[in-house]
Design a protein around this motif. Structure first.
Motif, PDB file in Angstrom:
ATOM      1  N   TRP A 136       0.829  -1.204   0.000  1.00  0.00           N
ATOM      2  CA  TRP A 136       0.000   0.000   0.000  1.00  0.00           C
ATOM      3  C   TRP A 136       0.864   1.256   0.000  1.00  0.00           C
ATOM      4  CZ3 TRP A 136      -4.508  -0.353  -1.763  1.00  0.00           C
ATOM      5  CH2 TRP A 136      -5.393  -1.388  -1.431  1.00  0.00           C
ATOM      6  N   MET A 137       1.943   1.239   0.775  1.00  0.00           N
ATOM      7  CA  MET A 137       2.835   2.398   0.805  1.00  0.00           C
ATOM      8  C   MET A 137       3.486   2.609  -0.564  1.00  0.00           C
ATOM      9  SD  MET A 137       2.677   4.007   3.614  1.00  0.00           S
ATOM     10  CE  MET A 137       4.108   5.052   3.330  1.00  0.00           C
ATOM     11  N   ALA A 138       3.908   1.521  -1.204  1.00  0.00           N
ATOM     12  CA  ALA A 138       4.515   1.633  -2.528  1.00  0.00           C
ATOM     13  C   ALA A 138       3.509   2.174  -3.544  1.00  0.00           C
ATOM     14  CB  ALA A 138       5.045   0.270  -2.984  1.00  0.00           C
ATOM     15  N   THR A 139       2.256   1.768  -3.397  1.00  0.00           N
ATOM     16  CA  THR A 139       1.220   2.271  -4.301  1.00  0.00           C
ATOM     17  C   THR A 139       1.029   3.773  -4.122  1.00  0.00           C
ATOM     18  OG1 THR A 139       0.087   0.128  -4.237  1.00  0.00           O
ATOM     19  CG2 THR A 139      -1.185   2.018  -5.001  1.00  0.00           C
ATOM     20  N   LEU A 140       1.013   4.228  -2.867  1.00  0.00           N
ATOM     21  CA  LEU A 140       0.880   5.663  -2.606  1.00  0.00           C
ATOM     22  C   LEU A 140       2.065   6.435  -3.166  1.00  0.00           C
ATOM     23  CD1 LEU A 140      -0.496   5.610   1.068  1.00  0.00           C
ATOM     24  CD2 LEU A 140      -1.750   6.143  -1.038  1.00  0.00           C
ATOM     25  N   VAL A 141       3.270   5.869  -3.040  1.00  0.00           N
ATOM     26  CA  VAL A 141       4.456   6.513  -3.621  1.00  0.00           C
ATOM     27  C   VAL A 141       4.309   6.616  -5.139  1.00  0.00           C
ATOM     28  CG1 VAL A 141       6.944   6.241  -4.035  1.00  0.00           C
ATOM     29  CG2 VAL A 141       6.012   5.861  -1.749  1.00  0.00           C
ATOM     30  N   PHE A 143       1.538   6.889  -6.872  1.00  0.00           N
ATOM     31  CA  PHE A 143       0.620   7.973  -7.198  1.00  0.00           C
ATOM     32  C   PHE A 143       1.266   9.342  -6.954  1.00  0.00           C
ATOM     33  CE2 PHE A 143      -2.821   4.720  -6.760  1.00  0.00           C
ATOM     34  CZ  PHE A 143      -3.363   4.899  -8.025  1.00  0.00           C
ATOM     35  N   ALA A 144       2.205   9.407  -6.028  1.00  0.00           N
ATOM     36  CA  ALA A 144       2.961  10.649  -5.846  1.00  0.00           C
ATOM     37  C   ALA A 144       3.780  10.955  -7.102  1.00  0.00           C
ATOM     38  CB  ALA A 144       3.877  10.538  -4.624  1.00  0.00           C
ATOM     39  N   GLY A 145       4.241   9.901  -7.777  1.00  0.00           N
ATOM     40  CA  GLY A 145       4.955  10.103  -9.034  1.00  0.00           C
ATOM     41  C   GLY A 145       4.075  10.756 -10.093  1.00  0.00           C
ATOM     42  N   VAL A 146       2.777  10.449 -10.058  1.00  0.00           N
ATOM     43  CA  VAL A 146       1.842  11.094 -10.982  1.00  0.00           C
ATOM     44  C   VAL A 146       1.806  12.595 -10.726  1.00  0.00           C
ATOM     45  CG1 VAL A 146      -0.562  11.225 -11.723  1.00  0.00           C
ATOM     46  CG2 VAL A 146       0.444   9.007 -11.188  1.00  0.00           C
ATOM     47  N   LEU A 147       1.803  12.977  -9.447  1.00  0.00           N
ATOM     48  CA  LEU A 147       1.783  14.399  -9.108  1.00  0.00           C
ATOM     49  C   LEU A 147       3.055  15.094  -9.569  1.00  0.00           C
ATOM     50  CD1 LEU A 147       0.260  14.263  -5.498  1.00  0.00           C
ATOM     51  CD2 LEU A 147      -0.894  14.764  -7.669  1.00  0.00           C
ATOM     52  N   VAL A 148       4.177  14.369  -9.556  1.00  0.00           N
ATOM     53  CA  VAL A 148       5.431  14.943 -10.053  1.00  0.00           C
ATOM     54  C   VAL A 148       5.308  15.267 -11.547  1.00  0.00           C
ATOM     55  CG1 VAL A 148       7.883  14.482 -10.502  1.00  0.00           C
ATOM     56  CG2 VAL A 148       6.867  13.833  -8.309  1.00  0.00           C
ATOM     57  N   SER A 284       8.053   2.068  -7.702  1.00  0.00           N
ATOM     58  CA  SER A 284       7.033   1.573  -6.769  1.00  0.00           C
ATOM     59  C   SER A 284       6.416   0.280  -7.278  1.00  0.00           C
ATOM     60  CB  SER A 284       5.954   2.633  -6.550  1.00  0.00           C
ATOM     61  OG  SER A 284       5.208   2.852  -7.732  1.00  0.00           O
ATOM     62  N   ALA A 285       6.145   0.206  -8.576  1.00  0.00           N
ATOM     63  CA  ALA A 285       5.532  -1.000  -9.133  1.00  0.00           C
ATOM     64  C   ALA A 285       6.511  -2.172  -9.131  1.00  0.00           C
ATOM     65  CB  ALA A 285       5.042  -0.742 -10.552  1.00  0.00           C
ATOM     66  N   ILE A 286       7.782  -1.899  -9.404  1.00  0.00           N
ATOM     67  CA  ILE A 286       8.789  -2.962  -9.358  1.00  0.00           C
ATOM     68  C   ILE A 286       8.904  -3.515  -7.941  1.00  0.00           C
ATOM     69  CG2 ILE A 286      11.265  -3.426  -9.563  1.00  0.00           C
ATOM     70  CD1 ILE A 286      11.262  -1.468 -11.942  1.00  0.00           C
ATOM     71  N   TYR A 287       8.885  -2.622  -6.956  1.00  0.00           N
ATOM     72  CA  TYR A 287       8.929  -3.083  -5.566  1.00  0.00           C
ATOM     73  C   TYR A 287       7.706  -3.938  -5.251  1.00  0.00           C
ATOM     74  CZ  TYR A 287       8.671  -3.141  -0.508  1.00  0.00           C
ATOM     75  OH  TYR A 287       8.565  -3.556   0.789  1.00  0.00           O
ATOM     76  N   ILE A 288       6.546  -3.485  -5.693  1.00  0.00           N
ATOM     77  CA  ILE A 288       5.321  -4.254  -5.464  1.00  0.00           C
ATOM     78  C   ILE A 288       5.439  -5.647  -6.074  1.00  0.00           C
ATOM     79  CG2 ILE A 288       2.873  -4.415  -6.094  1.00  0.00           C
ATOM     80  CD1 ILE A 288       2.774  -1.341  -5.865  1.00  0.00           C
ATOM     81  N   GLY A 289       5.966  -5.715  -7.307  1.00  0.00           N
ATOM     82  CA  GLY A 289       6.110  -7.005  -7.974  1.00  0.00           C
ATOM     83  C   GLY A 289       7.080  -7.919  -7.255  1.00  0.00           C
ATOM     84  N   GLN A 290       8.215  -7.364  -6.825  1.00  0.00           N
ATOM     85  CA  GLN A 290       9.200  -8.172  -6.114  1.00  0.00           C
ATOM     86  C   GLN A 290       8.668  -8.649  -4.772  1.00  0.00           C
ATOM     87  OE1 GLN A 290      12.574  -5.523  -5.988  1.00  0.00           O
ATOM     88  NE2 GLN A 290      13.383  -6.258  -7.939  1.00  0.00           N
ATOM     89  N   ARG A 291       7.958  -7.773  -4.082  1.00  0.00           N
ATOM     90  CA  ARG A 291       7.388  -8.138  -2.789  1.00  0.00           C
ATOM     91  C   ARG A 291       6.359  -9.252  -2.944  1.00  0.00           C
ATOM     92  NH1 ARG A 291       8.446  -8.469   2.468  1.00  0.00           N
ATOM     93  NH2 ARG A 291       6.558  -8.294   3.733  1.00  0.00           N
TER      94      ARG A 291
END
Length: 316
Positions: A136-141, A143-148, A284-291
């Motif tokens: 969940w934290m990685a997902t929020l990060v 979406f923060a990339g979208v704001l960037v 963030s997505a790569i971390y999610i996949g690895q996790r």
């Protein structure tokens, strides 16, 4: 048995996770080529008409395969799911094609990278996948990339910039449906139904903006249909071989592919913030996949340990 029946040797065949990564990377390259052709065709035709022609030519591409198989691939008990998959796919397609016609290619692709983030949320809500705090934290990060990329308050934010994000939401819904379908259906069946149902559905909005295409535009749409069909086979095969959260990160290969094509064809260069934001989303997505892959391995080992210690295992 001929030589081709023994090639490649079993020892040289990639494992399922590696094969899934290769399929998804190939799909990403195919989709990047398709996006360029869509953008070119949209210079003459409405994106809604391009969407219909893409589905029409994709259906034609798949027809020889269906005829050769005696239409046996169309046997299914999940027609209702296929219909909803097509309806969701049409919404995503119309939004995405419009994005490609109106936005710089790399910007549209980078914003569309939110598909895995929406898919992670959807997997928890609809596929009963366990998503823990780290994901969940990685997902929020992400979406923060979208704001960037969007930088609200620092640049003018138009509704057009939100189109690829809205398309990503619908694409994530479709991807989750594909994942569900791939549990019982073959990759070819999923792609066949998608195109056969999308063709009549996409004709309805196309009729409101119809104009007869030139030969060049028609050729581009035919290329889009062929490339889209082949890429979706690879895309669906990737889902059949690995979990959604494990293969989704490889979809990010679309950014370097698209950036290279945009520079070569249009001399477009994404700005620094696009790369930074896309990098945050990808990380963030790569971390999610690895996790998720790590947790899947732990679950598999737990099942094997339970099977080896069960009373029935000593009776063998």
């Amino acid at each position: 048995m001929g030589i081709f029946d023994r090639f490649p040797p079993a020892a040289l065949r990639p494992s399922a996770p590696i094969a899934a990564a290769l399929y998804m990377s190939a799909a990403a390259f195919g989709f990047s080529l398709m996006n360029v052709a869509i953008r070119e065709a949209a210079q003459e035709l409405s994106p809604l008409q391009v969407a219909f022609l893409r589905n029409f030519f994709a259906a034609l591409t798949l027809m020889p395969w269906l005829v050769a198989g005696g239409f046996s691939a169309l046997r299914t008990t999940r027609l209702k799911t296929y219909f909803w998959r097509a309806a969701v796919g049409l919404c995503a397609m119309m939004m995405w094609f419009t994005s490609l016609a109106l936005l710089p290619l790399a910007d549209a692709v980078a914003l569309n990278f939110t598909v895995p983030l929406f898919a992670t949320v959807g997997a928890a809500l609809f596929l009963d996948e366990i998503v823990r705090a780290r994901r969940w934290m990685a997902t929020l990060v992400g979406f923060a990339g979208v704001l960037v990329i969007l930088r609200p308050g620092f640049t003018d934010l138009s509704l057009i910039m939100l189109l690829p994000i809205a398309a990503a939401l619908f694409q994530a819904m479709g991807a989750l449906m594909v994942k569900s379908l791939s549990r019982t259906e073959g990759a070819g069946t999923v792609v066949a139904y998608m195109n056969l149902l999308l063709t009549p559905l996409s004709l309805v909005p196309a009729l409101f903006v119809w104009q007869w295409p030139s030969g060049y535009a028609l050729a581009l749409c035919a290329f889009v249909g062929f490339t889209g069909a082949i890429s979706h086979v690879a895309f669906t095969r990737a889902y059949a071989l690995a979990d959604a959260s494990a293969v989704m990160p490889f979809d990010y290969m679309r950014l370097p592919f698209s950036a290279a094509l945009a520079y070569l064809l249009y001399t477009e260069l994404p700005d620094l913030w696009t790369w930074v934001g896309a990098g945050i989303i990808a990380a963030s997505a790569i971390y999610i996949g690895q996790r998720e892959a790590k947790l899947a391995r732990e679950r598999e080992r737990a099942v094997l340990r339970a099977a080896s210690t069960s009373p029935g295992s000593r009776d063998v």
